[in-house]
Structure formats: structure tokens, C-alpha cells
Design a protein around this motif. Structure first.
Motif, PDB file in Angstrom:
ATOM      1  N   LEU A 181      11.375  -5.993   1.095  1.00  0.00           N
ATOM      2  CA  LEU A 181      11.988  -5.153   2.122  1.00  0.00           C
ATOM      3  C   LEU A 181      10.934  -4.368   2.896  1.00  0.00           C
ATOM      4  CD1 LEU A 181      14.664  -4.389   3.329  1.00  0.00           C
ATOM      5  CD2 LEU A 181      14.927  -2.646   1.574  1.00  0.00           C
ATOM      6  N   ALA A 182       9.895  -3.918   2.187  1.00  0.00           N
ATOM      7  CA  ALA A 182       8.805  -3.217   2.876  1.00  0.00           C
ATOM      8  C   ALA A 182       8.095  -4.141   3.862  1.00  0.00           C
ATOM      9  CB  ALA A 182       7.814  -2.669   1.845  1.00  0.00           C
ATOM     10  N   ARG A 185      -5.258   7.325  -1.704  1.00  0.00           N
ATOM     11  CA  ARG A 185      -4.231   8.357  -1.585  1.00  0.00           C
ATOM     12  C   ARG A 185      -2.957   7.665  -1.131  1.00  0.00           C
ATOM     13  NH1 ARG A 185      -5.703  13.764  -0.433  1.00  0.00           N
ATOM     14  NH2 ARG A 185      -4.175  13.811   1.253  1.00  0.00           N
ATOM     15  N   VAL A 186      -1.898   7.813  -1.918  1.00  0.00           N
ATOM     16  CA  VAL A 186      -0.633   7.141  -1.624  1.00  0.00           C
ATOM     17  C   VAL A 186       0.475   8.189  -1.639  1.00  0.00           C
ATOM     18  CG1 VAL A 186       1.040   5.425  -2.412  1.00  0.00           C
ATOM     19  CG2 VAL A 186      -1.403   4.952  -2.581  1.00  0.00           C
ATOM     20  N   GLU A 187       1.324   8.136  -0.642  1.00  0.00           N
ATOM     21  CA  GLU A 187       2.450   9.064  -0.555  1.00  0.00           C
ATOM     22  C   GLU A 187       3.755   8.300  -0.727  1.00  0.00           C
ATOM     23  OE1 GLU A 187       4.561  11.811   2.841  1.00  0.00           O
ATOM     24  OE2 GLU A 187       2.383  11.988   2.602  1.00  0.00           O
ATOM     25  N   ALA A 229      13.955   0.195  -0.081  1.00  0.00           N
ATOM     26  CA  ALA A 229      12.539  -0.148   0.023  1.00  0.00           C
ATOM     27  C   ALA A 229      11.755   0.354  -1.187  1.00  0.00           C
ATOM     28  CB  ALA A 229      11.960   0.419   1.312  1.00  0.00           C
ATOM     29  N   VAL A 230      12.070   1.566  -1.653  1.00  0.00           N
ATOM     30  CA  VAL A 230      11.368   2.100  -2.819  1.00  0.00           C
ATOM     31  C   VAL A 230      11.728   1.306  -4.070  1.00  0.00           C
ATOM     32  CG1 VAL A 230      10.965   4.143  -4.233  1.00  0.00           C
ATOM     33  CG2 VAL A 230      11.310   4.394  -1.786  1.00  0.00           C
ATOM     34  N   ASP A 234       0.860  -1.176   0.000  1.00  0.00           N
ATOM     35  CA  ASP A 234       0.000   0.000   0.000  1.00  0.00           C
ATOM     36  C   ASP A 234       0.895   1.223   0.000  1.00  0.00           C
ATOM     37  OD1 ASP A 234      -2.167   1.683   0.105  1.00  0.00           O
ATOM     38  OD2 ASP A 234      -2.431   1.524   2.273  1.00  0.00           O
ATOM     39  N   GLY A 235       1.288   1.666  -1.214  1.00  0.00           N
ATOM     40  CA  GLY A 235       2.298   2.716  -1.289  1.00  0.00           C
ATOM     41  C   GLY A 235       3.637   2.152  -0.858  1.00  0.00           C
ATOM     42  N   LEU A 236       4.299   2.851   0.065  1.00  0.00           N
ATOM     43  CA  LEU A 236       5.583   2.398   0.562  1.00  0.00           C
ATOM     44  C   LEU A 236       5.439   1.466   1.753  1.00  0.00           C
ATOM     45  CD1 LEU A 236       8.582   2.714   0.027  1.00  0.00           C
ATOM     46  CD2 LEU A 236       8.618   4.671   1.578  1.00  0.00           C
TER      47      LEU A 236
END
Length: 503
Positions: free
Chosen positions: A124-125, A336-338, A253-254, A12-14
Motif C-alpha cells: 500500500l505504501a 531517522r524514521v518517523e 499503510a502502517v 523507508d519508514g512509512l
């Protein structure tokens, strides 16, 4: 037991949100129902899992009504990461393995039709999420994904190549069938890469590159073709200080979300160089489900944009907010994802369409109107957010041949590291992140330097943002010199490094 619960996680996003894979077997007409806001590739798991179980010599409950729930139901799930939890849930619900031995275990992995485990994105996340939640759970992943997750310290990570290896480990005394992956998988960062010594001449641009590295500043290189703009940009990562463990984890992670992280690249600053045909979504991120863009994949690294005016204007304008905030918020109707976007921008461009404006030996074929239109592709607000605007001149062959070898990257990197250390000890961040009262306090110039800055700002009609960016550049120049204050010489160099484009 006709009910089994397996723990896994969805991206979920990062972050990696927890997901409970609930498998229930009941009497009735044979069916296979999967619920829980699953994307198409998740629903296709029924066929992969069926074939994997049969080809592994395990029993698939054909005569049962199978219901699989991926909870929470309102969290979107995508990818093949739930193949392994679903398969283990079916085996536990049908009594082929002991469900109690699945407690305290989280797993993810895609299954081949033969039962082999394939890597998944975001390992990794998952590891970071388990550690931050303080859960006493073991993480089971395919080998390549387990090597990523093992970079998280003090996290028990296990790997398996085949579904049968996991089944063998879930019988009493069979724990040895799983391979523990320890923190030793976190290899030390490898040094090397392009060296600054290979660039002859160009003392001014190399000095600008050093200042940009010392302050974490953005840089635009302008000059004719073949003057070394791309070579300069490629050597910036070698001048930057090593990543801290926290920064290395954030960057990895990204990259793991995009499936582009390799444990061998642990601790290295990313260098992203997208083609100028990249769209705004490719640069800042987006899609369904939202994926990180190039600015996020360059987290704590360098984003190089060559042929800057050739990028779509909408793509460049989308960079303005992330350059200021260090993050990008992707808002859609349902989500909404940051994503983080703390990158260092280096851009390169020709001064005109033909590229030879100002060249000492070649005549420019462009009209003034063509030059104005070409440079006008870069908006004022975007240019205002760049710290250093440097010209890379064309050098005659005899000058290049007579130019001595420059300083190696290691020597320049040592000066950059000392300047960064001064800044961190003084203000807790690099100069590029100084804002508001902190900028006024830490980048206070001497009276003569302040008068010079105010005179230049008035004559060149700088905005308040450009005024503050010159202060950050001057502070970086002073840090390289080891000076506690900003002297007139440092301010004069900072003003000179924001001359703008040749017109």
C-alpha cells in the motif's frame, strides 16, 4: 542488450523510496555481484532468482559477469521484494524479454524456488508513493499484495502468480496474461463486533466510554477483577465514527508495513492489545531497520493496555511524547524514521496487587505500603496525560441479574457521531487535539462552570496539563448534549471523571 533497468521501491519508514534495479551482463569470469547497501536477505536473492529461472524453464546467464546495482546506493534495502525486479532485469539484459516493455512498470515480489510470487510488505505504501509522485506507471505485484495496492484510487495495479505469467505478458500481444486489480478490491468495512448491550450495569463507566469516544480522549479503567474493564475497552471501536478514506489509507499503510493488513479489514479501526510483557521498542517501534510499534499500528484506532502497572516503566514512559504529538521519531546513528501515532489509549488496572481494594464483599489483603508501591509504578507525568480516570466497581450478583439490558452500540455510536460532527464543524478536529488558543476559544466555560473548575483544580492540586484535559472532557460532554457552551453540569461531570485512583 547487456544492460537493463527495472523500477521498484524500498521501504523507508512509512514511505516507499524509489529504487532503480540496474542489471549489467559482461564478459569475463562468471560471477554474481549485488551492490547498493543490501541487507542479507536481499543478497540471498541471487540463489532464489537462479533457482526460479531454471525451474521455470528460463535461461540463467551462467557464463556472464553479472553486476546488479540497487540505486541509490546510500538507501538501505531489506526483504525479498527485489527478487522479481532482479529476475526481470536478468531476462531483459540477456535478451529473453524486450527491455522496452518494462518501461512504465514498477514491480516487487519475492520468488519461490519454483518461480511463484510471494507477497511483500508495504504494498500500500508503494501505491501511495506512486500516486503522490504523479508517475504514470503500472504497479505489478503478487496477488495478495496487489489487493492492498488496489485500495489506492486511479492506480493501475496488476497481479501475477508466477514468473512465467509475467514473461508471457511481456511479449507482443501478451498483456492479457496479467490480471488487472481494480478499485473494486476495496471492500466496504464490515460492521459488527462486541456490542455494548452485553454489559449489564456499569452505567458510569459506559458513560465515560461514550465521552471518550466523542472527544477522542484517553481513558483509564480501575477496578477489581471481573468487573468488565476489558469488555468495555473492546467495545470502544464500535462507538467511534467510520474512518474517512484518507484515515483508512493511513491506518492500512502502517499495518501493511508490518505485514498485518488484510483487505477484508479495510475501513475498520484497529484494536491493538499487546501483552504487558511488551518492551518499549515493541510499543513505540524501533529495531534495524526501524519497524512501527503498537502505537503506530493502532493509527486512528484503539490501543488497549490491560494490567497497566505490570508494563515495564520504561515502556510506559516512552508513550508520553507520542500521546501528546501523535507521532514517534525513531533516531539512530545512521537513520531517522518517523511513524504516525495518532491512537486512542484505553488502559485497565486493578486498584492494588490483590485486586480487591474497595470490593464490597471481599477483603483486601494488601498493606497501605503495598498499595502505594503498586500504584507508584505509574509515574505522575504519565498519569497527567490521561483524560479520564474512572472506577469500575464490583456489582453484587443480584444487582447484575436485575439490571436491564443497556443501550446497543449503534445507539451510542449515533450520539458519538453527532458530537464528533459538531466538533469538526466548529474547530476542524476532535476535542482531544485542541491546543493553545484553539482550546481557549472553543472550550470556554460559563462563569459558574469556570469557578467550579478553578476550585477543583486548586483543591486537587492539578497541573496546567490536567486543567486543560478537564476542559477537553467538559467540551466533549457539552457536545454530547448539543450545548454550544460549557455549563456547570457538564463541568461537574468532567471533574467527577478525573477523581483519580482509590487509595
Amino acid at each position: 542488450m547487456s544492460l537493463a533497468v527495472i523500477h521498484s521501491r524500498a521501504l523507508d519508514g512509512l514511505s516507499a523510496a524509489p529504487v532503480s534495479v540496474e542489471v549489467h551482463l559482461a564478459n569475463g569470469l562468471p560471477s554474481f555481484t549485488l551492490v547498493g547497501l543490501a541487507e542479507t536477505e536481499v543478497k540471498e536473492a541471487r540463489e532464489r532468482v537462479r533457482a526460479a529461472l531454471q525451474n521455470s524453464g528460463l535461461e540463467f546467464p551462467h557464463n556472464k559477469r553479472i553486476t546488479i546495482s540497487l540505486a541509490p546506493a546510500d538507501l538501505p534495502k531489506e526483504g525479498g521484494r527485489f527478487d522479481l525486479p532482479i529476475a526481470l532485469g536478468l531476462l531483459a539484459a540477456s535478451g529473453q524479454i524486450e527491455a522496452e516493455r518494462l518501461e512504465g512498470l514498477e514491480c516487487a515480489g519475492e520468488l519461490s524456488l519454483a518461480g511463484e510470487l510471494r507477497p511483500v510488505r508495504g504494498a500500500l505504501a508503494m501505491g501511495l508513493a506512486i500516486k503522490h509522485a504523479g508517475l504514470a506507471r503500472r504497479l505489478l505485484l503478487p496477488p495478495d499484495s496487489a489487493a492492498e495496492a488496489a485500495l489506492v484510487r486511479d492506480l493501475p495495479v496488476y497481479s501475477a502468480k508466477h514468473l512465467l505469467d509475467i514473461v508471457a505478458a511481456l511479449v507482443p500481444g501478451g498483456e492479457h496474461a496479467l490480471t488487472p486489480v481494480g478499485a473494486a478490491a476495496a471492500a466496504a468495512p464490515t460492521l459488527g463486533g462486541p456490542d455494548l448491550r452485553e454489559i449489564r450495569g456499569q452505567a458510569g463507566p459506559k458513560r465515560a466510554l461514550e465521552i471518550a469516544a466523542a472527544g477522542g480522549l484517553s481513558l483509564l479503567l480501575s477496578g477489581p477483577p471481573g468487573t468488565g474493564k476489558s469488555m468495555l475497552a473492546q467495545r470502544l471501536p464500535g462507538l467511534l465514527p467510520p474512518l474517512s478514506e484518507e484515515e483508512a489509507l493511513e491506518s492500512a499503510a502502517v499495518l501493511s508495513l508490518a505485514g498485518e493488513f488484510h483487505p477484508a479489514a479495510w475501513g475498520q479501526r484497529p484494536f491493538r492489545a499487546p501483552h504487558h510483557s511488551a518492551s518499549s521498542v515493541a510499543l513505540v517501534g524501533g529495531g534495524s531497520p526501524p519497524r512501527p510499534g503498537e502505537i503506530s499500528l493502532a493509527q486512528h484506532g484503539v490501543l488497549f493496555l490491560d494490567e497497566l502497572p505490570e508494563y515495564p516503566r520504561s515502556a510506559l514512559e516512552a508513550l508520553r511524547e507520542p500521546m501528546e504529538n501523535g507521532r514517534i521519531l525513531i533516531a539512530r546513528a545512521a537513520r531517522r524514521v518517523e511513524f504516525p501515532a495518532r491512537f486512542q489509549l484505553v488502559a485497565a488496572m486493578n486498584p492494588c496487587p490483590c485486586g480487591y481494594l474497595g470490593h464490597p464483599s471481599r477483603e483486601c489483603r494488601c498493606t497501605p505500603d503495598q498499595v502505594a508501591r503498586y500504584q507508584g509504578r505509574l509515574s505522575g507525568p504519565f498519569m497527567d496525560r490521561l483524560d479520564l480516570l474512572v472506577e469500575v466497581p464490583a456489582l453484587p450478583p443480584q444487582v447484575l441479574a436485575a439490571a436491564p439490558d443497556g443501550e446497543p452500540s449503534a445507539t451510542v455510536a449515533a450520539r458519538v457521531a453527532r458530537a464528533r460532527t459538531l466538533a469538526l464543524n466548529r474547530q476542524g478536529c476532535c476535542n482531544a487535539r485542541l491546543e493553545g488558543a484553539a482550546l481557549e476559544q472553543q472550550a470556554r466555560p460559563e462563569p459558574a462552570a469556570l469557578a467550579l473548575l478553578q476550585q477543583a483544580a486548586q483543591r486537587l492540586a492539578w497541573s496546567a496539563r490536567a486543567y486543560h484535559r478537564v476542559l477537553r472532557v467538559a467540551r466533549s460532554v457539552a457536545d454530547l448534549a448539543g450545548s454550544p457552551g460549557i455549563e456547570p453540569a457538564a463541568m461537574a461531570e468532567a471533574v467527577q471523571l478525573r477523581r483519580g485512583l482509590r487509595t
